[in-house]
Design a protein around this motif. Structure first.
Motif, PDB file in Angstrom:
ATOM      1  N   LEU A   1      62.503  33.955  46.191  1.00 48.42           N
ATOM      2  CA  LEU A   1      61.815  34.615  47.279  1.00 48.42           C
ATOM      3  C   LEU A   1      60.894  35.735  46.535  1.00 48.42           C
ATOM      4  N   LEU A   2      61.173  36.426  45.590  1.00 48.92           N
ATOM      5  CA  LEU A   2      60.645  37.668  44.850  1.00 48.92           C
ATOM      6  C   LEU A   2      60.828  37.393  43.393  1.00 48.92           C
ATOM      7  N   TRP A   3      59.838  37.674  42.717  1.00 46.57           N
ATOM      8  CA  TRP A   3      59.751  38.072  41.074  1.00 46.57           C
ATOM      9  C   TRP A   3      59.519  39.432  40.750  1.00 46.57           C
ATOM     10  N   ASP A   4      60.462  39.750  39.828  1.00 47.08           N
ATOM     11  CA  ASP A   4      60.193  40.927  39.033  1.00 47.08           C
ATOM     12  C   ASP A   4      58.914  40.776  38.246  1.00 47.08           C
ATOM     13  N   VAL A   5      58.381  41.900  37.611  1.00 44.55           N
ATOM     14  CA  VAL A   5      57.233  41.885  36.813  1.00 44.55           C
ATOM     15  C   VAL A   5      57.516  40.897  35.517  1.00 44.55           C
ATOM     16  N   GLU A   6      58.296  41.129  34.943  1.00 50.14           N
ATOM     17  CA  GLU A   6      58.736  40.128  33.792  1.00 50.14           C
ATOM     18  C   GLU A   6      58.887  38.746  34.072  1.00 50.14           C
ATOM     19  N   ALA A   7      59.319  38.399  35.158  1.00 54.67           N
ATOM     20  CA  ALA A   7      59.469  37.053  35.545  1.00 54.67           C
ATOM     21  C   ALA A   7      58.263  36.462  36.273  1.00 54.67           C
ATOM     22  N   ALA A   8      57.456  37.356  36.770  1.00 54.00           N
ATOM     23  CA  ALA A   8      55.860  37.069  37.107  1.00 54.00           C
ATOM     24  C   ALA A   8      55.236  36.636  35.937  1.00 54.00           C
ATOM     25  N   ALA A   9      55.397  37.583  34.925  1.00 57.45           N
ATOM     26  CA  ALA A   9      54.373  37.371  33.606  1.00 57.45           C
ATOM     27  C   ALA A   9      54.759  36.125  32.976  1.00 57.45           C
ATOM     28  N   SER A  10      56.090  35.698  32.834  1.00 61.66           N
ATOM     29  CA  SER A  10      56.776  34.558  32.181  1.00 61.66           C
ATOM     30  C   SER A  10      56.242  33.418  32.997  1.00 61.66           C
ATOM     31  N   ALA A  11      56.279  33.271  34.328  1.00 66.08           N
ATOM     32  CA  ALA A  11      55.939  32.306  34.931  1.00 66.08           C
ATOM     33  C   ALA A  11      54.520  31.955  34.801  1.00 66.08           C
TER      34      ALA A  11
ATOM     35  N   ARG B   1      51.444  44.456  35.344  1.00 66.98           N
ATOM     36  CA  ARG B   1      51.219  45.712  35.571  1.00 66.98           C
ATOM     37  C   ARG B   1      49.781  46.314  36.148  1.00 66.98           C
ATOM     38  N   LYS B   2      48.827  46.007  35.180  1.00 64.89           N
ATOM     39  CA  LYS B   2      47.709  46.427  35.402  1.00 64.89           C
ATOM     40  C   LYS B   2      47.160  45.803  36.830  1.00 64.89           C
ATOM     41  N   LEU B   3      47.454  44.503  36.996  1.00 70.27           N
ATOM     42  CA  LEU B   3      46.943  43.963  38.212  1.00 70.27           C
ATOM     43  C   LEU B   3      47.520  44.607  39.622  1.00 70.27           C
ATOM     44  N   ILE B   4      48.950  45.201  39.353  1.00 68.31           N
ATOM     45  CA  ILE B   4      49.579  45.778  40.453  1.00 68.31           C
ATOM     46  C   ILE B   4      49.010  47.351  40.519  1.00 68.31           C
ATOM     47  N   ALA B   5      49.016  47.934  39.607  1.00 68.89           N
ATOM     48  CA  ALA B   5      48.192  49.365  39.543  1.00 68.89           C
ATOM     49  C   ALA B   5      46.821  49.255  39.912  1.00 68.89           C
TER      50      ALA B   5
ATOM     51  N   PRO C   1      48.862  41.864  45.863  1.00 70.01           N
ATOM     52  CA  PRO C   1      50.045  42.384  46.701  1.00 70.01           C
ATOM     53  C   PRO C   1      51.693  42.529  45.946  1.00 70.01           C
ATOM     54  N   VAL C   2      52.088  43.689  46.425  1.00 70.06           N
ATOM     55  CA  VAL C   2      53.691  43.700  45.827  1.00 70.06           C
ATOM     56  C   VAL C   2      54.740  44.211  47.033  1.00 70.06           C
ATOM     57  N   VAL C   3      55.899  43.995  46.756  1.00 69.12           N
ATOM     58  CA  VAL C   3      56.787  44.461  47.782  1.00 69.12           C
ATOM     59  C   VAL C   3      57.416  45.530  46.973  1.00 69.12           C
ATOM     60  N   LYS C   4      57.603  46.635  47.654  1.00 67.42           N
ATOM     61  CA  LYS C   4      58.388  47.823  47.367  1.00 67.42           C
ATOM     62  C   LYS C   4      59.814  47.858  47.917  1.00 67.42           C
ATOM     63  N   LEU C   5      60.913  47.689  47.121  1.00 60.07           N
ATOM     64  CA  LEU C   5      62.148  48.074  47.480  1.00 60.07           C
ATOM     65  C   LEU C   5      62.727  49.231  46.870  1.00 60.07           C
ATOM     66  N   GLY C   6      62.799  50.453  47.391  1.00 57.20           N
ATOM     67  CA  GLY C   6      62.989  51.643  46.756  1.00 57.20           C
ATOM     68  C   GLY C   6      61.989  51.798  45.507  1.00 57.20           C
ATOM     69  N   ARG C   7      62.633  51.843  44.611  1.00 58.96           N
ATOM     70  CA  ARG C   7      61.779  51.957  43.174  1.00 58.96           C
ATOM     71  C   ARG C   7      61.562  50.821  42.582  1.00 58.96           C
ATOM     72  N   LEU C   8      62.051  49.625  43.002  1.00 62.10           N
ATOM     73  CA  LEU C   8      61.867  48.334  42.467  1.00 62.10           C
ATOM     74  C   LEU C   8      60.618  47.874  43.113  1.00 62.10           C
ATOM     75  N   VAL C   9      59.958  47.012  42.202  1.00 60.60           N
ATOM     76  CA  VAL C   9      58.606  46.574  42.425  1.00 60.60           C
ATOM     77  C   VAL C   9      58.677  44.901  42.456  1.00 60.60           C
ATOM     78  N   ARG C  10      58.496  44.201  43.283  1.00 61.21           N
ATOM     79  CA  ARG C  10      58.719  42.664  43.284  1.00 61.21           C
ATOM     80  C   ARG C  10      57.266  41.949  43.864  1.00 61.21           C
ATOM     81  N   ILE C  11      57.132  40.897  43.423  1.00 63.60           N
ATOM     82  CA  ILE C  11      55.829  40.176  43.762  1.00 63.60           C
ATOM     83  C   ILE C  11      56.221  38.816  44.247  1.00 63.60           C
ATOM     84  N   ARG C  12      55.713  38.458  45.416  1.00 64.44           N
ATOM     85  CA  ARG C  12      55.788  37.149  45.906  1.00 64.44           C
ATOM     86  C   ARG C  12      55.116  36.046  45.103  1.00 64.44           C
ATOM     87  N   PRO C  13      55.978  34.964  44.689  1.00 62.59           N
ATOM     88  CA  PRO C  13      55.025  33.766  43.807  1.00 62.59           C
ATOM     89  C   PRO C  13      53.898  33.424  44.902  1.00 62.59           C
ATOM     90  N   ALA C  14      53.795  33.167  45.799  1.00 61.43           N
ATOM     91  CA  ALA C  14      52.727  32.796  46.884  1.00 61.43           C
ATOM     92  C   ALA C  14      51.487  33.864  46.488  1.00 61.43           C
TER      93      ALA C  14
END
Length: 105
Positions: A48-58, A67-71, A76-89
């Protein structure tokens, strides 16, 4: 005695689980059902969601670039509290939008 499903009833069917990778708290895996007559591959539910490291690896990108693309809010990113997640799609859509068509001469 619990009911047996078709896979366990047929002794010729084997189930294999192959771990593709573990990044942060994301587990990427695939399962395959193999039969003696024909092999059938069944993909596990998409992550469902990737963290930054998983997105980079995939994607084969560096963590710093993701991280630059996110900044720059290019992905688009999903913020869950302080966590940043990316939808693979969303990441796939960004890559497809950035792909240049082949020019014919």
């Amino acid at each position: 005695m619990p009911p047996r499903n078709e896979a366990s009833a047929n002794s010729a069917t084997k189930v294999a689980c192959i771990v593709l990778g573990i990044r942060g708290d994301v587990l990427m895996l695939t399962t395959a059902l193999t039969d003696t007559s024909a092999a059938t591959e069944v993909a596990a539910p998409d992550v469902l969601l990737w963290d930054v490291e998983a997105a980079a690896s995939a994607t084969g990108l560096r963590v710093r670039y993701v991280r630059k693309l996110i900044a720059e809010r290019r992905v688009p990113v999903v913020k869950l509290g302080r966590l940043v997640r990316i939808r693979p799609a969303d990441l796939v859509a960004y890559i497809e939008a950035s792909t240049l068509p082949v020019q014919e001469r």
